[in-house]
Each structure stands twice: as C-alpha cells, then as structure tokens.
Enzyme design. Structure first.
Site, PDB file in Angstrom:
ATOM      1  N   ASP A 108      -6.510  -1.293   5.584  1.00  0.00           N
ATOM      2  CA  ASP A 108      -6.724  -1.095   4.146  1.00  0.00           C
ATOM      3  C   ASP A 108      -7.700  -2.191   3.719  1.00  0.00           C
ATOM      4  O   ASP A 108      -7.307  -3.269   3.284  1.00  0.00           O
ATOM      5  CB  ASP A 108      -5.402  -1.205   3.391  1.00  0.00           C
ATOM      6  CG  ASP A 108      -5.551  -0.900   1.904  1.00  0.00           C
ATOM      7  OD1 ASP A 108      -6.664  -0.502   1.498  1.00  0.00           O
ATOM      8  OD2 ASP A 108      -4.581  -1.081   1.157  1.00  0.00           O
TER       9      ASP A 108
ATOM     10  N   CYS B  88      -4.636  -5.733   6.974  1.00  0.00           N
ATOM     11  CA  CYS B  88      -4.697  -6.340   5.631  1.00  0.00           C
ATOM     12  C   CYS B  88      -3.456  -5.865   4.885  1.00  0.00           C
ATOM     13  O   CYS B  88      -3.503  -4.869   4.157  1.00  0.00           O
ATOM     14  CB  CYS B  88      -5.970  -5.928   4.902  1.00  0.00           C
ATOM     15  SG  CYS B  88      -7.486  -6.310   5.803  1.00  0.00           S
TER      16      CYS B  88
ATOM     17  N   ALA C 259      -1.058  -7.348   2.623  1.00  0.00           N
ATOM     18  CA  ALA C 259      -0.493  -7.756   1.329  1.00  0.00           C
ATOM     19  C   ALA C 259      -0.641  -6.616   0.311  1.00  0.00           C
ATOM     20  O   ALA C 259      -1.664  -5.917   0.317  1.00  0.00           O
ATOM     21  CB  ALA C 259      -1.198  -9.017   0.831  1.00  0.00           C
TER      22      ALA C 259
ATOM     23  N   GLY D   2       2.583  -5.755   1.059  1.00  0.00           N
ATOM     24  CA  GLY D   2       3.638  -5.339   1.974  1.00  0.00           C
ATOM     25  C   GLY D   2       4.192  -3.949   1.734  1.00  0.00           C
ATOM     26  O   GLY D   2       5.128  -3.537   2.432  1.00  0.00           O
ATOM     27  N   GLY D   3       3.650  -3.195   0.813  1.00  0.00           N
ATOM     28  CA  GLY D   3       4.159  -1.852   0.549  1.00  0.00           C
ATOM     29  C   GLY D   3       3.944  -0.916   1.729  1.00  0.00           C
ATOM     30  O   GLY D   3       4.857  -0.192   2.137  1.00  0.00           O
TER      31      GLY D   3
ATOM     32  N   CYS E  62      -9.648   1.533  -1.718  1.00  0.00           N
ATOM     33  CA  CYS E  62      -9.404   2.005  -3.088  1.00  0.00           C
ATOM     34  C   CYS E  62     -10.720   2.004  -3.855  1.00  0.00           C
ATOM     35  O   CYS E  62     -10.764   1.668  -5.044  1.00  0.00           O
ATOM     36  CB  CYS E  62      -8.355   1.140  -3.791  1.00  0.00           C
ATOM     37  SG  CYS E  62      -8.738  -0.616  -3.816  1.00  0.00           S
TER      38      CYS E  62
END
Length: 602
Positions: A413, A345, A347, A349-350, A470
């Site tokens: 993530d 997952c 996005a 892109g960090g 998170c």
C-alpha cells in the site's frame, strides 16, 4: 285539519300576526296593506279573509319567521300551506327552505354575484339569452387575458432560457476586473456556478452552441478557472483531473469530494461474528447495515448515540474502524493459512489485522513501516484485536529484499499523493504540484521492485504481489505498474473483485500494456468509497531481467523467463522510457556496464 292546526299552535306558541293576516284561532282580521309584488287574481297564492293575495314566497317567509299557519276565509288550510300540514312531528323548521324567499334581489345573491352585479349594473334589464351571451363573451375575454398573461410569462421564460443557452465568454477586460475584485472580496459563487453550467452545455455540443470566432481551448480555460474558484482546487490538479475524467463525470467527482464517505467498520472474526457484533451495537443505539454483498465482515454506520470508537466492543477488539476501500486490497491478496506474508507499508495496521483474521492467526505476517512513530498505533491495534502471528519491523521498504525475502505474498500500500481521499484531507486540493506527483511515482517504482523481489516465485500457494494506492493519478498507478512489467518477470492477473472500473491502457500520448485492463479503479462518485487503485501481479520467475532488456516493448513480456531480444529492439524504446531507466542498487555492476556499452556497439 282544524285540530291539527290547534296542535301546531300549542306546540309553536302564539306569535304576532303580520298585517292583513289572520292568526290561527283568531276572529275576523283587520284589513292590511297589499304587499309589494302581490299575485294578481287568477294566479295561485294565499288569500286572507279580505280577498287580498300574497306571493307564495312572501307567505313562506312569514311562516318561517312567525311560526304561523295560513288559513282561508272558511278556516281550512290552503293547498299552498302543505309545509304546515307535515309539521306534526315538529320538523317544519328543518324542512322549510327559505333560500331566495327574500323580496330583495341583492339578499339572494352570493358576494361574488353581487360584485358581478356592481361591475355590470345593466344586467338586470337583459333577457336570459342576452345574459348568457354576455357571460360567454366575458368568459372568453377572461380566457384571452389569461392566455395573454401566460404567453407573456412563457416569453419571459423563453428569454431567460435563451440567455442561458446563448452562453458567451467574458472578455479579457471582464476577467481582469474579476481578478482584481477577487483580491479584495470572494467571488459570487452563484454567478460562477451558472457560468460553469453554461460552459458545460456549450462544450457538450460545441459545434452548434459555440460562439463564433472562439476556440474550444478558450472555453476549457475559462471552465478550469471557474471550477478552481468554485471548488477551491489548484489549476494544476484540475488539469490532471480533466485529463482523467470526461467533463460531466468530473463535476460528479468534484461534488462527491465535498461529502464525507460513510463510516464503516470491519468485524474482527478472531473474536466475534458479524451478526453478534451488529446486535450488540444496535442495542447500544447504533444504526447500521451490512456493507454490501461483496464483504462478509463490513458494516456501515449511519448514526450512533455513542462514540463508535470508544464502545466496549471496540475496546475489546471486536471491530476495527476501517474505510471500505481499505478492505479491497486484502481481498485481492487472498492470503492463505500458514503462509509467509509481507505488509510492506502497514501503518496503522488495519490491513495487517485483516490479513491475520483471514489466516486465522496461522503462518507469519511481517508488518513493516519506515515511520517508527506510526508503528505505535500498529502495535496497539494488533494487541487490541488479538493478532498473534505478526512481527513488527521498522525498515526502509526499498532495502527490504536484502533484509528478508522469500515471502509467499506481498501487500504494498504505497505512499501516494492522496488525490483519492480529498474528502478526508481537503488540503490536497491546493498543496500538490507536479514535483510531488513525480516524487511519489519515483518512490513507488522503487518500492514495487523491492516488493516483487521479496516474493518467492516458486511458492506452492503464492507468488502474488498486490500494489495499491489511494490516488487516482495515472502517474502513480498505471505508469508504475507498466514500469514493473518491463523491469521484472511478472504478469498481471485478475484481482478477484467483482466491481470497479478497468485501469487505463492508454492515456493521452502514452500506451500501456493491454493487461492493465485487469487492474481496478474505484471512485467516490461511482462506488461511494475513497478513490483507490488496485493491481495484482503473479511472479513467474525469480530471475531479474538484465537492465538493457527493459527498453523493449511491454507487449514482449512473456509468461516465462524473458528471452534475449534482437539488438534492434533495444533502440525502439521511447525517450521517456530511457529517461525512466535508473540503475538499481540490487543489480550487479557488470550489468550496468553492459547496458552502457552495447548501444554504442550497435
């Protein structure tokens, strides 16, 4: 001495002599009136030619005002006029001290002394000892009055403290009245906050401070209601948070969510060094510091005179705007050069670009996301940052082992409720309920099994899976990890992070595998970063355990391939575990049939 007096007269100038005095250099003086308070014969004083006596103070006053010199009848300066003898250098004006020289007693007194004289008109008739006794009595009386005032003030303060300490629960009628008023106007937040503080003090020492006949549950219900009104949370979310945090820590967590987290950036070492980037930004008016000893690439931005997301360095791909907590999962994954890595997952892109810079653009990264719209930002960031070893895909992560597998490492993530990033998205306070949490948990369980199945346990350098969210909800973190331990041949390993709180091994009536101590939790009020959860798995076998063995206790998960368990173990799973079991799409039909038939035989 006569010549000196003449010199003094020339220097000071002639003045009019007072009555009954001789002016310097003059002839016989006329008789004047005897001044009030004159010194009687036989006492020291100044004499004129007619044997009239003046007080020394009066003489000094006349000298200082008229600039005249006193002489005796034979023309010589008396001993009492020593001030004029020292006037050769012209400094007599400065040397003469006429304080108290006035004949009027009131002129000698300071204003505060005059006020005291008015209050005590009979004081002048008292002797020195009597006046001292009276002053001591007055001082004692003043001290007594001050002490009485302080005692009254302290009594008032003590009463206020007693009011605060003796916190009393409002009656049902008062609560109903507040609810009615709340419809038309907002509550008084100051009153609500004071009630929260008083309630917390009672709950921390409940046996001593509780109100007679009241239960702890009543206090908790009121506290939850007040915190919901003060911090604007739904009661559902507050119940969840009160299960996770002790009450004092819960207040700190709620307060931390009202403050934004620091702005942090990650240096892109594919294009620059952190030292050079920091100097370039400082030259542009950016106030920054290294993020911490745990990060070699992070910088924290305090303030900036330029938009930090539009500097030439940003457009050139020298850094990425990224939260501090988002660096931790990649550090836990610890990718190696020339590996095959899946970011399930990815996005925006960090994390993908961070993996690429740790791999120095070697190997291959598959950046996947199920949302095609979000992939546009991923592609843009990868181009800007100079990532050349990434392939972007748009697939459902739950079907990913069928699409492609055999990766050395996988980063998941997972989508979550966002209860760790309330400072960024305050809507989470009210728009989440039990169904949302369980829906997220169900999706996360499916994704983590797909992530584990996508890893090659025989990898020479890898075989690792990092799961992170998170969220701070146990249902989305420890519960999911414990589920994966039961369903697949994996074990938990250390994340390699030096800080963070240990994950729960027990929560309410649930017991998790003891190895969940190696997972890490991060909170805004303790680490000043977004709430985050990280777990790292090591896959030790590519074989998928049969479904019926998942009902065994999690402590039965070994370091090798799971062995068949006795039939008694199959029936020891809790009812909740049996409800969680769902046949997986990747399992063969005969496995599901065996799982249905064997309990019947037993």
């Amino acid at each position: 001495s006569f010549s000196r007096c003449r010199a003094a007269k020339r220097r000071l100038g002639a003045g009019s002599a007072p009555t009954g005095r001789r002016q310097l250099g003059g002839g016989g003086g006329g008789r004047g009136r005897e001044p009030a308070g004159a010194v009687p014969h036989g006492q020291p004083g100044f004499s004129d030619g007619n044997s009239k006596w003046l007080t020394p103070a009066k003489a000094k006053k006349i000298r200082s005002k008229g600039n005249n010199v006193e002489l005796s009848s034979d023309g010589e300066v008396e001993e009492g006029s020593w001030e004029m003898e020292e006037d050769e250098d012209g400094s007599s004006d400065e040397m003469v001290d006429d304080y108290g020289a006035s004949s009027s007693e009131e002129e000698e007194l300071l204003p505060i002394e005059k006020a005291a004289m008015k209050q005590k008109p009979g004081r002048g008739d008292l002797s020195e000892d009597d006046s001292e006794e009276e002053e001591a009595a007055a001082a004692e009386e003043a001290n007594r009055q001050k002490t009485g005032q302080k005692e009254e003030e302290s009594t008032d303060l003590q009463l206020n403290l007693d009011i605060d300490e003796e916190f009393k629960l409002p009656t049902n009628e008062q609560i109903e009245r507040e609810d009615i008023l709340f419809i038309s106007e907002p509550p008084d937040l100051h009153v609500v906050h004071q009630r929260i503080k008083g309630n917390m003090e009672v709950l921390q020492d409940f046996a001593v401070k509780r109100e007679e006949g009241r239960t702890r549950q009543e206090y908790l219900t009121l506290l939850r209601r007040d915190m919901a009104a003060y911090y604007s949370y739904s009661e559902f979310l507050l119940v969840k948070l009160m299960d996770i945090f002790p009450l004092p820590e819960l207040i700190n967590f709620l307060e931390a969510n009202e403050v934004p987290r620091p702005v942090t950036i990650r240096t892109n070492t594919l294009k620059t060094r952190r030292r050079d980037l920091a100097q370039a930004l400082i030259n542009r008016g950016v106030n920054l510091d290294p993020l911490g000893k745990w990060s070699k690439t992070g910088l924290v931005i305090y303030d900036s005179s330029v938009p930090i997301g539009a500097t030439p360095e940003y457009l050139a791909g020298h850094y990425m705007l990224q939260g501090a907590s988002s660096l931790l999962p990649v550090m836990a994954l610890a990718p190696q050069e020339n590996e095959r890595i899946l970011d399930m997952c990815c996005a925006p892109g960090g994390k993908t670009s961070y993996i690429a810079q740790l791999m120095k653009n070697t190997g291959m990264i598959l950046a996947n996301d199920s949302n095609a719209e979000r992939l546009h930002s991923v592609v843009g960031n990868l181009h800007r940052l100079g990532v050349t070893n990434a392939v972007v895909s748009n697939c459902d992560g739950r079907q990913f082992p069928k699409v492609l597998g055999g990766f050395d490492r996988v980063l998941l993530d997972a989508p979550c409720s966002g209860t760790g990033v309330i400072s960024k998205d305050p809507a989470v306070k009210t728009n989440k309920d039990e169904k949302d949490i369980l829906r997220c948990a169900h999706l996360q369980k499916e994704l983590i099994l797909s992530a584990i199945d996508s890893v090659n346990a025989a990898s020479e350098t890898g075989g690792y899976i990092v799961y992170c969210t998170c969220s701070i909800m146990v249902e989305e973190n420890e519960w999911v990890v414990d589920y994966a331990l039961k369903k697949r041949n994996v074990r938990l390993v250390a994340t390699g992070l030096d800080f963070g709180k240990e994950g729960f091994t027990r929560f309410k009536d649930r017991r998790f595998h003891p190895s969940l101590k190696s997972t890490r939790r991060f909170y805004p009020h303790t680490h000043n970063m977004d709430g985050f959860f990280i777990a790292k798995f090591k896959k030790f076998s590519n074989a998928i355990p049969q479904a019926q063995k998942a009902a065994a206790s999690p402590s039965a998960v070994p370091n090798t391939v799971m062995e068949p368990q006795p039939k008694k173990k199959k029936l020891e799973g809790s009812k909740v575990d049996r409800e969680q079991k769902r046949p997986q799409p990747a399992l063969k039909k005969r496995h599901s049939l065996q799982a249905q038939k064997r309990p019947l035989k037993a």
